[in-house]
Design a protein around this motif. Structure first.
Motif, PDB file in Angstrom:
ATOM      1  N   GLY A 138      -1.076  -8.469   7.930  1.00 19.47           N
ATOM      2  CA  GLY A 138      -1.571  -8.316   7.159  1.00 19.47           C
ATOM      3  C   GLY A 138      -3.295  -9.265   6.638  1.00 19.47           C
ATOM      4  O   GLY A 138      -2.729  -9.847   5.368  1.00 19.47           O
ATOM      5  N   LYS A 139      -3.017 -10.080   8.142  1.00 17.98           N
ATOM      6  CA  LYS A 139      -3.963 -10.976   8.011  1.00 17.98           C
ATOM      7  C   LYS A 139      -5.096 -10.527   6.810  1.00 17.98           C
ATOM      8  O   LYS A 139      -5.937 -11.344   5.387  1.00 17.98           O
ATOM      9  N   SER A 140      -5.855  -9.617   7.201  1.00 24.34           N
ATOM     10  CA  SER A 140      -7.595  -9.168   6.370  1.00 24.34           C
ATOM     11  C   SER A 140      -6.658  -8.783   4.928  1.00 24.34           C
ATOM     12  O   SER A 140      -7.541  -9.362   3.796  1.00 24.34           O
ATOM     13  N   THR A 141      -5.851  -8.453   4.708  1.00 20.99           N
ATOM     14  CA  THR A 141      -5.453  -8.487   3.152  1.00 20.99           C
ATOM     15  C   THR A 141      -5.159  -9.411   2.037  1.00 20.99           C
ATOM     16  O   THR A 141      -5.861  -9.767   1.587  1.00 20.99           O
ATOM     17  N   LEU A 179       4.092   0.755   1.904  1.00 22.53           N
ATOM     18  CA  LEU A 179       3.864   0.212   2.999  1.00 22.53           C
ATOM     19  C   LEU A 179       4.110  -1.160   2.578  1.00 22.53           C
ATOM     20  O   LEU A 179       2.981  -1.361   1.213  1.00 22.53           O
ATOM     21  N   PHE A 195       0.864  -1.555  -0.008  1.00 24.80           N
ATOM     22  CA  PHE A 195      -0.155   0.028   0.140  1.00 24.80           C
ATOM     23  C   PHE A 195       1.185   1.416  -0.063  1.00 24.80           C
ATOM     24  O   PHE A 195       0.887   1.641   0.867  1.00 24.80           O
ATOM     25  N   GLU A 239     -12.470 -11.812  11.307  1.00 23.29           N
ATOM     26  CA  GLU A 239     -12.414 -11.470  12.447  1.00 23.29           C
ATOM     27  C   GLU A 239     -14.433 -11.522  12.424  1.00 23.29           C
ATOM     28  O   GLU A 239     -14.635 -10.685  13.245  1.00 23.29           O
ATOM     29  N   VAL A 288       2.907  -4.864   2.936  1.00 28.64           N
ATOM     30  CA  VAL A 288       1.507  -5.712   3.655  1.00 28.64           C
ATOM     31  C   VAL A 288       1.606  -6.870   3.333  1.00 28.64           C
ATOM     32  O   VAL A 288       1.726  -7.821   4.389  1.00 28.64           O
ATOM     33  N   PRO A 344      -0.662 -10.975  14.884  1.00 29.65           N
ATOM     34  CA  PRO A 344      -1.124  -8.894  15.483  1.00 29.65           C
ATOM     35  C   PRO A 344      -1.496  -8.372  14.058  1.00 29.65           C
ATOM     36  O   PRO A 344      -1.968  -8.467  13.211  1.00 29.65           O
ATOM     37  N   SER A 345      -2.806  -6.863  15.202  1.00 27.51           N
ATOM     38  CA  SER A 345      -3.219  -6.260  13.977  1.00 27.51           C
ATOM     39  C   SER A 345      -1.557  -5.778  13.392  1.00 27.51           C
ATOM     40  O   SER A 345      -0.465  -5.043  13.518  1.00 27.51           O
ATOM     41  N   GLY A 346      -2.867  -5.427  12.382  1.00 27.52           N
ATOM     42  CA  GLY A 346      -1.872  -4.918  11.122  1.00 27.52           C
ATOM     43  C   GLY A 346      -0.744  -6.163  10.131  1.00 27.52           C
ATOM     44  O   GLY A 346       0.240  -5.624   9.442  1.00 27.52           O
ATOM     45  N   HIS A 398      -9.184 -13.830  16.558  1.00 24.77           N
ATOM     46  CA  HIS A 398      -8.073 -13.602  17.563  1.00 24.77           C
ATOM     47  C   HIS A 398      -8.676 -13.906  18.807  1.00 24.77           C
ATOM     48  O   HIS A 398      -8.468 -13.860  19.956  1.00 24.77           O
TER      49      HIS A 398
HETATM   50  N1  LIG Z   1      -6.351   0.277   1.715  1.00 26.95           N
HETATM   51  C1  LIG Z   1      -5.959  -0.181   2.633  1.00 26.95           C
HETATM   52  N2  LIG Z   1      -4.868   1.366   2.082  1.00 26.95           N
HETATM   53  C2  LIG Z   1      -2.896   1.307   2.982  1.00 26.95           C
HETATM   54  N3  LIG Z   1      -2.641   0.894   3.692  1.00 26.95           N
HETATM   55  C3  LIG Z   1      -2.879  -0.156   4.547  1.00 26.95           C
HETATM   56  C4  LIG Z   1      -5.487  -0.269   3.623  1.00 26.95           C
HETATM   57  N4  LIG Z   1      -5.633  -1.474   4.580  1.00 26.95           N
HETATM   58  C5  LIG Z   1      -4.751  -1.940   4.908  1.00 26.95           C
HETATM   59  N5  LIG Z   1      -3.478  -1.393   5.035  1.00 26.95           N
HETATM   60  C6  LIG Z   1      -2.359  -1.760   6.645  1.00 26.95           C
HETATM   61  O1  LIG Z   1      -1.808  -2.814   5.657  1.00 26.95           O
HETATM   62  C7  LIG Z   1      -1.611  -3.526   6.382  1.00 26.95           C
HETATM   63  C8  LIG Z   1      -1.907  -4.869   7.190  1.00 26.95           C
HETATM   64  O2  LIG Z   1      -3.228  -4.259   7.300  1.00 26.95           O
HETATM   65  P1  LIG Z   1      -4.245  -5.574   7.415  1.00 26.95           P
HETATM   66  O3  LIG Z   1      -5.687  -4.875   7.538  1.00 26.95           O
HETATM   67  O4  LIG Z   1      -4.466  -7.296   6.887  1.00 26.95           O
HETATM   68  O5  LIG Z   1      -4.188  -6.210   9.138  1.00 26.95           O
HETATM   69  P2  LIG Z   1      -5.231  -7.547   9.710  1.00 26.95           P
HETATM   70  O6  LIG Z   1      -4.199  -8.683  10.193  1.00 26.95           O
HETATM   71  O7  LIG Z   1      -5.761  -7.490   9.215  1.00 26.95           O
HETATM   72  O8  LIG Z   1      -5.043  -6.332  11.701  1.00 26.95           O
HETATM   73  P3  LIG Z   1      -6.314  -6.233  12.290  1.00 26.95           P
HETATM   74  O9  LIG Z   1      -6.075  -7.386  13.048  1.00 26.95           O
HETATM   75  O10 LIG Z   1      -6.213  -5.546  12.694  1.00 26.95           O
HETATM   76  O11 LIG Z   1      -7.002  -6.572  11.414  1.00 26.95           O
HETATM   77  C9  LIG Z   1      -1.711  -2.467   7.524  1.00 26.95           C
HETATM   78  O12 LIG Z   1      -0.540  -1.434   8.426  1.00 26.95           O
HETATM   79  C10 LIG Z   1      -2.600  -1.640   7.212  1.00 26.95           C
HETATM   80  O13 LIG Z   1      -2.033  -0.227   8.290  1.00 26.95           O
END
Ligand SMILES: Nc1ncnc2c1ncn2[C@@H]1O[C@H](COP(=O)(O)OP(=O)(O)OP(=O)(O)O)[C@@H](O)[C@H]1O
Ligand SMILES: [Mg+2]
Length: 250
Positions: free
Chosen positions: A47-50, A22, A19, A170, A24, A43-45, A202
């Motif tokens: 990249g799981k959701s991505t 960054l 992104f 989640e 991810v 942990p949060s961030g 989680h």
């Molecule tokens: N649309 C976006 N634009 C820019 N950065 C993004 C975007 N979506 C996610 N990110 C960044 O990408 C990284 C991974 O985000 P992601 O949502 O995949 O994490 P996650 O593991 O699902 O976290 P959580 O447990 O908080 O849901 C994070 O640093 C987030 O800030």
């Protein structure tokens, strides 16, 4: 590379994504066999959701390749509308249509997208509602339901499309603690039907109980991938040990 081999439902090969500046996802690879439940934790961030969103192309990728049941998701010719009808996604937000009764929320896509006859779609929707403990809610508007009930309707809606793959991101994190169990019970029941599932959660105890494999992510990478009993008893990386002690202490 045999990505059409019948036993793999999702194959993620060397996927990277940025992104802006960054990074991810960093060279992520994982194969999810058919009829298994893979838990993605970290942990949060991390990249799981991505990552799970790249599987139905809600996110694009910079490099690598993803296959779902033999279809290369990010290849130029892939019919994404068709693909997405075969992948159910349930996230924190239920996104039910407030102006439609529960039954109509569930039958809308099967009728409009899959061309199912209304009576058949309604029969299936009622059966799904019953199986999720919502047999008496078909004629109710979603705003009259609790969060846990709404989330189970969202699960029924996804299942009504008869997906090959279910992705949960989640699904309980927006719910009050006393409503979490009913949604986890629904997901547990689903896991037992043999559908392939990717589950971002989680809920560590739940992940340990229902997943066939745990994928631990941090900083856009998969740091560990192991059967739950092995991962939770003997995490190999310091990062996973820290994460688990923080999560399990809560
Ligand atoms: N649309 C976006 N634009 C820019 N950065 C993004 C975007 N979506 C996610 N990110 C960044 O990408 C990284 C991974 O985000 P992601 O949502 O995949 O994490 P996650 O593991 O699902 O976290 P959580 O447990 O908080 O849901 C994070 O640093 C987030 O800030
Ligand atoms: Mg997330």
């Amino acid at each position: 590379m045999d990505t059409n081999s019948g036993d793999v439902m999702v194959s993620i090969r060397g996927v990277s994504k940025h992104f802006g500046h960054l990074e991810v996802l960093r060279n992520v690879s994982v194969d999810v066999p058919r009829s298994t439940v893979f838990g993605f934790i970290g942990p949060s961030g991390a990249g799981k959701s991505t990552l799970v969103r790249t599987v139905n192309a809600l996110e694009d990728i910079d490099s690598g390749e993803i296959w779902v049941d033999g279809v290369s998701v990010h290849a130029p010719g892939t019919n994404l509308n068709r693909l997405r009808t075969e992948i159910g996604l349930v996230s924190q937000s239920f996104n039910l249509y407030p102006h439609l009764k529960v039954l109509d929320n569930i039958t809308l896509a099967p009728i409009k997208v899959k061309g199912r006859p209304k009576a058949e779609a309604e029969e299936r929707a009622r059966a799904l509602l019953a199986s999720l403990g919502l047999g008496d809610k078909a004629e109710v508007y979603p705003t009259r339901l609790s969060g846990g009930q709404q989330q189970r309707v969202a699960i029924a809606r996804a299942l009504a499309m008869e997906p090959r793959l279910m992705i949960f991101d989640e699904p309980t994190s927006a719910l009050d603690p006393e409503l979490i169990k009913e949604v986890l019970d629904a997901i547990r029941g689903l896991a037992q039907t043999g559908i392939t599932m990717l589950l971002v959660t989680h809920e560590m105890h739940f992940a340990r109980e229902i997943c066939d494999r745990i994928v631990f992510m941090a900083g856009g990478e998969i740091l560990e991938s192991a059967p739950p009993e092995e991962f939770f008893a003997h995490p190999r990386t310091q990062r996973a040990r820290e994460f688990l002690s923080a999560m399990l202490d809560r």
